[in-house]
Enzyme design. Structure first.
Site, PDB file in Angstrom:
ATOM      1  N   LYS B  96       0.872  -1.077   0.147  1.00 10.05           N
ATOM      2  CA  LYS B  96      -0.027  -0.012  -0.131  1.00 10.05           C
ATOM      3  C   LYS B  96       0.836   1.263  -0.014  1.00 10.05           C
ATOM      4  O   LYS B  96       1.631   1.317   0.953  1.00 10.05           O
ATOM      5  CB  LYS B  96      -0.951  -0.047   1.304  1.00 10.05           C
ATOM      6  CG  LYS B  96      -1.759   1.219   1.189  1.00 10.05           C
ATOM      7  CD  LYS B  96      -2.583   1.472   2.628  1.00 10.05           C
ATOM      8  CE  LYS B  96      -2.939   2.692   3.106  1.00 10.05           C
ATOM      9  NZ  LYS B  96      -3.547   2.942   4.232  1.00 10.05           N
ATOM     10  N   GLY B 157      -7.862   9.287  10.697  1.00 10.71           N
ATOM     11  CA  GLY B 157      -7.808   9.541  12.041  1.00 10.71           C
ATOM     12  C   GLY B 157      -9.132  10.271  12.541  1.00 10.71           C
ATOM     13  O   GLY B 157      -9.098  10.301  13.749  1.00 10.71           O
ATOM     14  N   ASN B 205      -9.364   1.333  10.332  1.00 17.58           N
ATOM     15  CA  ASN B 205      -8.366   1.164  11.659  1.00 17.58           C
ATOM     16  C   ASN B 205      -8.898   1.848  12.729  1.00 17.58           C
ATOM     17  O   ASN B 205      -9.100   1.338  13.507  1.00 17.58           O
ATOM     18  CB  ASN B 205      -6.944   1.503  11.092  1.00 17.58           C
ATOM     19  CG  ASN B 205      -5.949   1.027  12.258  1.00 17.58           C
ATOM     20  OD1 ASN B 205      -6.245   0.841  13.284  1.00 17.58           O
ATOM     21  ND2 ASN B 205      -4.663   1.360  11.855  1.00 17.58           N
ATOM     22  N   THR B 206      -8.740   3.191  12.629  1.00 13.77           N
ATOM     23  CA  THR B 206      -9.193   4.324  13.833  1.00 13.77           C
ATOM     24  C   THR B 206     -10.375   3.675  14.331  1.00 13.77           C
ATOM     25  O   THR B 206     -10.628   3.674  15.595  1.00 13.77           O
ATOM     26  CB  THR B 206      -8.866   5.529  13.328  1.00 13.77           C
ATOM     27  OG1 THR B 206      -7.769   5.750  12.743  1.00 13.77           O
ATOM     28  CG2 THR B 206      -8.958   6.360  14.723  1.00 13.77           C
TER      29      THR B 206
END
Lengths: 362, 254
Positions: B96, B157, B205-206
């Site tokens: 990535k 995020g 993810n976050t």
């Protein structure tokens, strides 16, 4: 271009007294102005410390995750040509002086890696003649075999010097302005390169220009009114972030500590709640700011501030030359309050529901 | 469920998971299990080969497709160097590409990403390009050999959701590569929305790491991704601006 041009805009700090409404407005914003930061650092923000802590925690977790990166300092030498009134390495202090040989650096690197560290900060005193850039660069090359990230905390140098260090494996830079108050600075720093306030003030910018990945700056809190120095630390960090967007900007928030031969009396006492106010205010002002807390702070306090904004913590710290592989051979620069090793600090981080990160670079 | 294929690899799931930010690495294993994810991204900077006890790879089983990322790269050269290190470390040939030269918003640098895609695709990597959604940049990345385009939904995020929705929709319509929405997705409903729009997959993810219960949240996202995909495949009804009256105004014309 210099941060000084920003600094002089705020020399009448604090120009106005803040109100409760100013604090609440700052707390409600996503993107804060300098005035909002002043509000969060003001005495009027104290009743809102819990809300500040809650917001700081949310922002920290969002941007850095539930993690704290671990590092340890390695003092390469303690030769010093500066006479800082508050420092144990001052050239006026009669202490044993020495520097590590390359073999000793190798042994220290190995010992530090064996402990589990992958991030180190290497330090010298303010002596370009005894510890020239070439020596520090050679040390970095040796240490890079053992660790992934090397930060330098040395005397002010030129952009080209920082490029040399980067080519030798250094990726991060730390420098303390100590105080942003030019008059007090002059009084406290009577000798050596450090005497020159403006040259030091522009040092983080030279490091950023050279291509350092991380630029970490800070003031020694307590030398002057801490509200002022905390405010200018944040503005300085923002200045670097605005002008060098590729750089990861970070601050350290050290409070002044006693050392051998110290007769220095700090201007203001930074209480635990004041330090929490500073840390949370800076986090809210700059959500992506790295925040480093050293072993100047005691274990209990360090445990309690995990989650409030801190992103990096030292462990197993020795503030004398070497000390990880060898027996103590010099006096420490200052007394550490938290003598815990990496495993103890890591397990304290885990017990707060956070992950100790050992490696976060290449 | 219909399978997604990237780089000749048939994937078991359209839910990709990021591994940073969790309170401990062991939790990553539980999250992965609950998520049913196939593709897992790990930052090479966090892989600790010198200290195997602290290596996150211990918690990622071989059943997963490892997608190392180039987090920390500020330009194409650094991304290429990191990708080569990852391959040399035995992490496979998926990468990535994440090139970020802005540390305030962490927005990807499309120009440098394109250069890295070009170099890494030539070296045989399966290059997945993390990018700010821009049609022309995506076309160039496709032409340079990217195997998938990974536009951000919102700055990483932030958990702000699909703020770049219109631009992502254009990429989905125009780029004949899998479009994987990466970054910004904060809630399962937003993941479902991205999938309903026709995204090939989403990466989260976050939103997992900062959830009160990351494992349960992984399960919720997994179901949302699947629901969104089914909705896309079944063809959602057209949305109209006005209610359709049972006695239409033009009824007299019939």
């Amino acid at each position: 271009m210099s941060f000084y041009n920003t600094y002089i805009k705020y020399t009448d700090f604090p120009s106005q007294s803040m109100t409760d409404a100013d604090v609440l407005r700052a707390l409600a914003k996503d993107s804060l102005s300098e005035n909002d930061l002043l509000a969060l650092l003001s005495p009027q923000a104290m009743p809102h410390l819990e809300e500040m802590a809650q917001k700081a925690k949310r922002l920290t977790e969002r941007h850095f995750g539930k993690t704290v990166t671990l590092f340890t300092p390695l003092y390469l030498a303690n030769y010093c040509e500066s006479g800082c009134a508050y420092c144990g390495f001052s050239h006026t202090n009669r202490i044993r002086r020495c520097m590590l040989t390359y073999d000793e650096v190798e042994a220290e690197g190995k010992a530090i890696a064996d402990m589990g560290f992958s991030h180190i900060i290497i330090l010298t005193g303010e002596s370009p003649s005894k510890t020239p850039i070439s020596y520090i660069a050679n040390c970095a090359k040796i240490l890079k075999k053992y660790v992934s990230s090397i930060a330098v905390e040395i005397y002010s140098a030129e952009t080209e010097d920082y490029k040399t260090l980067i080519a030798s494996g250094v990726d991060s830079f730390t420098m303390f302005q100590e105080t942003y108050n030019p008059e007090l600075y002059k009084k406290l720093h009577p000798a050596g390169i450090k005497k020159d306030y403006l040259y030091r003030l522009d040092t983080p910018e030279r490091a950023a220009k050279a291509g350092m990945n991380t630029v970490n700056l800070g003031a020694l809190l307590g030398l002057d009114d801490w509200r002022k120095d905390a405010f200018f630390t944040a503005l300085h960090a923002k200045y670097i972030q605005d002008n060098y967007p590729a750089v990861d900007v970070a601050v350290s928030l050290p409070r002044i500590r006693p050392h051998k031969g110290s007769l220095f009396v700090p201007e203001s006492v930074v209480s635990d709640s004041s330090l929490v106010q500073i840390m949370t205010a800076l986090r809210i002002f700059m959500p992506r700011l790295g925040i480093t807390i050293s072993t100047r702070e005691n274990p209990e306090f360090r445990n309690n501030i995990i989650g409030l904004g801190v992103t990096k913590m030292s462990a197993g710290a020795k503030t004398e030359v070497g000390g990880h592989a060898s027996e103590e051979k010099t006096e420490p620069q200052f007394d550490v309050s938290d003598e815990r090793g990496i495993d103890e600090v890591a397990s304290a981080i885990r017990s707060r529901g956070y992950q100790p990160v050992y490696k976060d670079w290449f | 469920m219909d399978a997604l294929t990237i780089g000749n690899k048939k994937l078991k799931s359209r839910f990709f998971v990021g591994t940073g930010k969790f309170s401990n690495d062991a939790m990553v294993a539980d999250v992965l299990k609950a998520s049913g994810a196939d593709v897992v991204t790990v930052a090479l900077r966090r892989m600790n080969f010198k200290n195997p006890e602290q290596n996150i790879l211990n918690y990622i089983s071989d059943e997963h497709t490892l997608m190392p990322n180039t987090s920390g790269a500020r330009n194409a050269e650094e991304a290429v160097r990191i990708a080569r290190l990852a391959r040399a470390a035995g992490c496979g040939n998926w990468i990535k590409i994440e090139v970020i030269s802005d540390s305030k918003y962490l927005l990807p640098d499309n120009d440098e990403t394109l250069k890295a895609v070009d170099m890494l695709a030539r070296e045989g990597f399966v290059a997945l390009a993390y990018m700010s959604p821009d049609l022309m940049a995506a076309r160039r990345m496709r032409d340079a050999g990217a195997e998938a385009i990974m536009p951000l939904g919102a700055p990483i995020g932030t958990n702000k959701g699909l703020r770049t929705k219109e631009l992502i929709q254009i990429l989905i319509n125009e780029i004949d590569l899998p479009i994987v929405v990466d970054a910004g997705i904060g809630k399962p409903s937003e993941a479902a929305e991205a999938m309903e729009m026709g995204a090939a997959a989403v990466l989260v993810n976050t939103a997992l790491a900062t959830a009160g219960n990351p494992v349960m949240m992984a399960k919720a996202f997994s179901k949302a991704v699947e629901a969104g995909r089914l909705a896309y495949l079944s063809g959602t009804g057209a949305v109209s601006e006005y209610a359709a009256p049972s006695s239409p105004l033009t009824g007299f014309l019939r």
